[in-house]
Enzyme design. Sequence first.
Site, mmCIF file in Angstrom:
data_model
loop_
_atom_site.group_PDB
_atom_site.id
_atom_site.type_symbol
_atom_site.label_atom_id
_atom_site.label_comp_id
_atom_site.label_asym_id
_atom_site.label_seq_id
_atom_site.Cartn_x
_atom_site.Cartn_y
_atom_site.Cartn_z
ATOM 1 C CG ASP A 163 60.905 -91.593 -80.986
ATOM 2 O OD1 ASP A 163 61.353 -92.674 -80.594
ATOM 3 O OD2 ASP A 163 60.914 -91.253 -82.192
ATOM 4 C CD GLU A 193 64.458 -96.436 -83.511
ATOM 5 O OE1 GLU A 193 63.477 -96.938 -84.082
ATOM 6 O OE2 GLU A 193 64.616 -95.192 -83.441
ATOM 7 C CD GLU A 194 64.735 -91.771 -83.510
ATOM 8 O OE1 GLU A 194 64.401 -91.853 -84.706
ATOM 9 O OE2 GLU A 194 63.916 -91.752 -82.571
ATOM 10 C CG ASP A 216 60.290 -96.702 -80.452
ATOM 11 O OD1 ASP A 216 60.109 -95.570 -79.958
ATOM 12 O OD2 ASP A 216 61.100 -96.904 -81.375
ATOM 13 C CG HIS A 302 61.180 -87.890 -85.001
ATOM 14 N ND1 HIS A 302 62.023 -88.348 -85.978
ATOM 15 C CD2 HIS A 302 61.105 -88.880 -84.093
ATOM 16 C CE1 HIS A 302 62.434 -89.566 -85.679
ATOM 17 N NE2 HIS A 302 61.873 -89.914 -84.531
#
Length: 326
Positions: A163, A193-194, A216, A302
């Site tokens: 990711d 982005e996170e 993504d 994650h």
Amino acid sequence: MFEMVKKLTVAFGVSGNEEEIREVIKSEIKDRVDEIIVDTLGNLIAVKKGSGKKIMAAAHMDEIGVMATYIDDKGYIRFSNIGWVSQFYALGQRVKFKNGVTGCIFYEEKLDEMKDLKLSRMYIDIGANSRTEAERKIRIGDTACFLGEAVQTGDMIISKALDDRSGCAVLVETIKTLPKTDNEIYFVFTVQEELGLRGAKTAAYGIMPDMAIAVDVTLTGDTPECKLMEVRCGGGPAIKIKDNSVICHPEIKRLLSDCAEKSNIPYQYEILESGGSDPGAIHITGGGIPSGAVSIPCRYVHSPIEAVNVEDLKNSVKLLTEALMR
Ligand SMILES: [Zn+2]
């Protein structure tokens, strides 16, 4: 594909510190595009010029990580999360700071119950014996990523930062193999982005494309006792219908579905009930930009052992290529 994924996942790029991964991507694509721009926030924008539609293809190059917040007298480092970091995923992991210093994450053992585990009860051990020694290596505000080099087992690739380096790999391969088209294509490797789709927002505003497609990862429903979800690894790229940040434009959903049907690319639909993605920021830019996404099914998102199917990656390249040629 595996080699590219390995190269991109190993690079450091915690949100806000994307310099290293940006250089790796830039060196891969610099001879294959007409122009390369790095904007104010750090987004890497690679342009294939043309006189047709202006299309933005986006993948975020930042990864989740941790930031040093406090160093105690014994040299242990307290930390905060950059992006969503689970305390359970972080426990017992190795981390690497931007300057290469490595350490490991553990917790205060006086904790009675594991369910009370919080990031605030955990620390990074970099092998320093005192605050002074630790501060020679690390300063408050320095960020670290998880360690977890890519390995392939069967059709699955397991690595940290899939990711969204797997999405970056799809964009890089697409850049390298895209046949000639009239469309003007902006391949954007976004930052932060996170932390809330921050890079995509300014990039979309700067480009003002006619349409946008992001690549993504998404969650899956194919592991033991997991939440019900239609998406599975190996089922092909998932065409996003919605997540918490966007309802994809019907025309983009139709375009991607048409391309998949006509080219016999396996695909599935994605409804993600938690989390957002770059189209969430892109579609509400300016007067609105028709946006959608090709999502790569990914297990254990994650964590340092994210897992994607290599055929899904190859089919994502095919699907994105078809859509950019229309
Ligand atoms: Zn992502």
